[in-house]
Design a protein around this motif. Structure first.
Motif, PDB file in Angstrom:
ATOM      1  N   TYR A 139       1.087  -1.515  -0.330  1.00 13.23           N
ATOM      2  CA  TYR A 139      -0.016   0.315   0.014  1.00 13.23           C
ATOM      3  C   TYR A 139       0.981   1.591  -0.085  1.00 13.23           C
ATOM      4  O   TYR A 139       0.063   2.861   0.304  1.00 13.23           O
ATOM      5  CB  TYR A 139      -0.843   0.347   1.281  1.00 13.23           C
ATOM      6  CG  TYR A 139      -0.496  -0.699   2.531  1.00 13.23           C
ATOM      7  CD1 TYR A 139       0.151   1.114   3.266  1.00 13.23           C
ATOM      8  CD2 TYR A 139      -0.311  -1.504   3.365  1.00 13.23           C
ATOM      9  CE1 TYR A 139       0.859   0.387   4.391  1.00 13.23           C
ATOM     10  CE2 TYR A 139       0.457  -1.336   4.037  1.00 13.23           C
ATOM     11  CZ  TYR A 139       0.478  -0.700   5.148  1.00 13.23           C
ATOM     12  OH  TYR A 139       1.413  -0.713   6.412  1.00 13.23           O
ATOM     13  N   LEU A 140       2.270   0.666  -0.030  1.00 13.60           N
ATOM     14  CA  LEU A 140       3.458   2.189  -0.124  1.00 13.60           C
ATOM     15  C   LEU A 140       3.378   1.938  -1.524  1.00 13.60           C
ATOM     16  O   LEU A 140       4.397   1.237  -1.911  1.00 13.60           O
ATOM     17  CB  LEU A 140       4.403   1.602   0.830  1.00 13.60           C
ATOM     18  CG  LEU A 140       4.006   2.479   2.107  1.00 13.60           C
ATOM     19  CD1 LEU A 140       5.077   2.333   3.512  1.00 13.60           C
ATOM     20  CD2 LEU A 140       3.037   3.185   2.603  1.00 13.60           C
ATOM     21  N   LYS A 141       3.419   3.373  -1.435  1.00 16.35           N
ATOM     22  CA  LYS A 141       4.648   4.080  -3.413  1.00 16.35           C
ATOM     23  C   LYS A 141       6.629   4.043  -2.723  1.00 16.35           C
ATOM     24  O   LYS A 141       6.137   4.964  -2.052  1.00 16.35           O
ATOM     25  CB  LYS A 141       3.991   4.440  -4.390  1.00 16.35           C
ATOM     26  CG  LYS A 141       4.642   4.894  -5.670  1.00 16.35           C
ATOM     27  CD  LYS A 141       4.411   5.759  -6.658  1.00 16.35           C
ATOM     28  CE  LYS A 141       4.944   5.744  -8.347  1.00 16.35           C
ATOM     29  NZ  LYS A 141       5.057   6.331  -8.647  1.00 16.35           N
ATOM     30  N   VAL A 142       7.088   2.869  -3.474  1.00 16.09           N
ATOM     31  CA  VAL A 142       8.025   3.233  -2.675  1.00 16.09           C
ATOM     32  C   VAL A 142       9.040   3.591  -3.974  1.00 16.09           C
ATOM     33  O   VAL A 142       9.232   3.274  -4.707  1.00 16.09           O
ATOM     34  CB  VAL A 142       9.032   2.451  -2.097  1.00 16.09           C
ATOM     35  CG1 VAL A 142      10.504   2.193  -1.854  1.00 16.09           C
ATOM     36  CG2 VAL A 142       8.244   2.018  -1.179  1.00 16.09           C
ATOM     37  N   VAL A 143       9.717   5.086  -4.372  1.00 14.09           N
ATOM     38  CA  VAL A 143      10.773   5.577  -5.238  1.00 14.09           C
ATOM     39  C   VAL A 143      12.076   5.601  -4.534  1.00 14.09           C
ATOM     40  O   VAL A 143      12.248   6.518  -4.205  1.00 14.09           O
ATOM     41  CB  VAL A 143      10.147   6.657  -5.889  1.00 14.09           C
ATOM     42  CG1 VAL A 143      11.000   6.825  -7.975  1.00 14.09           C
ATOM     43  CG2 VAL A 143       9.003   6.781  -6.996  1.00 14.09           C
ATOM     44  N   THR A 144      13.264   5.182  -5.099  1.00 14.90           N
ATOM     45  CA  THR A 144      14.492   5.382  -4.753  1.00 14.90           C
ATOM     46  C   THR A 144      15.439   5.874  -5.608  1.00 14.90           C
ATOM     47  O   THR A 144      15.525   5.678  -6.835  1.00 14.90           O
ATOM     48  CB  THR A 144      14.913   4.280  -4.159  1.00 14.90           C
ATOM     49  OG1 THR A 144      14.487   3.091  -3.344  1.00 14.90           O
ATOM     50  CG2 THR A 144      16.380   4.071  -3.858  1.00 14.90           C
ATOM     51  N   SER A 145      16.125   6.894  -5.364  1.00 13.38           N
ATOM     52  CA  SER A 145      17.013   7.466  -6.460  1.00 13.38           C
ATOM     53  C   SER A 145      18.356   7.349  -5.771  1.00 13.38           C
ATOM     54  O   SER A 145      18.806   6.783  -4.858  1.00 13.38           O
ATOM     55  CB  SER A 145      16.731   8.892  -5.896  1.00 13.38           C
ATOM     56  OG  SER A 145      16.833   9.416  -4.754  1.00 13.38           O
ATOM     57  N   ALA A 146      19.610   8.052  -6.338  1.00 10.79           N
ATOM     58  CA  ALA A 146      20.708   8.014  -5.448  1.00 10.79           C
ATOM     59  C   ALA A 146      20.950   8.048  -4.231  1.00 10.79           C
ATOM     60  O   ALA A 146      21.768   7.947  -3.365  1.00 10.79           O
ATOM     61  CB  ALA A 146      21.887   9.139  -6.547  1.00 10.79           C
ATOM     62  N   THR A 147      20.479   9.232  -3.735  1.00 12.98           N
ATOM     63  CA  THR A 147      20.162   9.771  -2.678  1.00 12.98           C
ATOM     64  C   THR A 147      19.300   9.539  -0.974  1.00 12.98           C
ATOM     65  O   THR A 147      19.945  10.310  -0.245  1.00 12.98           O
ATOM     66  CB  THR A 147      21.411  11.583  -2.604  1.00 12.98           C
ATOM     67  OG1 THR A 147      19.502  11.853  -3.408  1.00 12.98           O
ATOM     68  CG2 THR A 147      22.479  11.530  -3.770  1.00 12.98           C
ATOM     69  N   SER A 148      17.961   9.214  -1.815  1.00 13.22           N
ATOM     70  CA  SER A 148      17.070   9.399  -1.309  1.00 13.22           C
ATOM     71  C   SER A 148      16.075   8.484  -1.222  1.00 13.22           C
ATOM     72  O   SER A 148      15.861   8.183  -2.883  1.00 13.22           O
ATOM     73  CB  SER A 148      16.840  10.709  -1.231  1.00 13.22           C
ATOM     74  OG  SER A 148      15.885  10.847  -2.282  1.00 13.22           O
ATOM     75  N   THR A 149      15.306   8.377  -0.360  1.00 10.02           N
ATOM     76  CA  THR A 149      13.930   7.461  -1.108  1.00 10.02           C
ATOM     77  C   THR A 149      12.848   8.136  -0.834  1.00 10.02           C
ATOM     78  O   THR A 149      12.467   8.403   0.598  1.00 10.02           O
ATOM     79  CB  THR A 149      13.911   5.768  -0.021  1.00 10.02           C
ATOM     80  OG1 THR A 149      15.610   5.535  -0.463  1.00 10.02           O
ATOM     81  CG2 THR A 149      13.128   5.913  -0.975  1.00 10.02           C
TER      82      THR A 149
END
Length: 85
Positions: free
Chosen positions: A32-42
């Motif tokens: 139920y969560l949307k999680v988007v990860t980048s190089a420095t944060s989520t």
């Protein structure tokens, strides 16, 4: 109400990549969560209360497993922080 949280985790030990990846992997287990990860944060988005409960639970678990770790968090009430979330 919706919430978007931007998190960065900084474990205070030399082996820092594994605890960060483990934390992100655990966040991704919540359908139920949307999680988007980048190089420095989520970025984590979802229902306000549910998202805060998951973050509290998983940050505490990380502290118990890793020991000293810094979490830098930004919170935005609303539907999105960027077009990716």
């Amino acid at each position: 109400m919706k919430l978007v949280a931007e998190l960065s985790m900084y474990p205070l030990n030399e082996q820092y990549i594994e605890p960060i990846q483990t934390f992100i992997d655990r966040l991704n287990e919540y359908a139920y969560l949307k999680v988007v990860t980048s190089a420095t944060s989520t970025l984590v988005s979802g229902d306000y209360q549910a998202t805060m409960q998951v973050l509290a639970k998983e940050m505490q678990r990380s502290h118990q497993e890793v020991g000293q770790a810094i979490f830098v968090c930004k919170f935005l009430n609303g539907d999105k922080m960027s077009s990716d979330v």
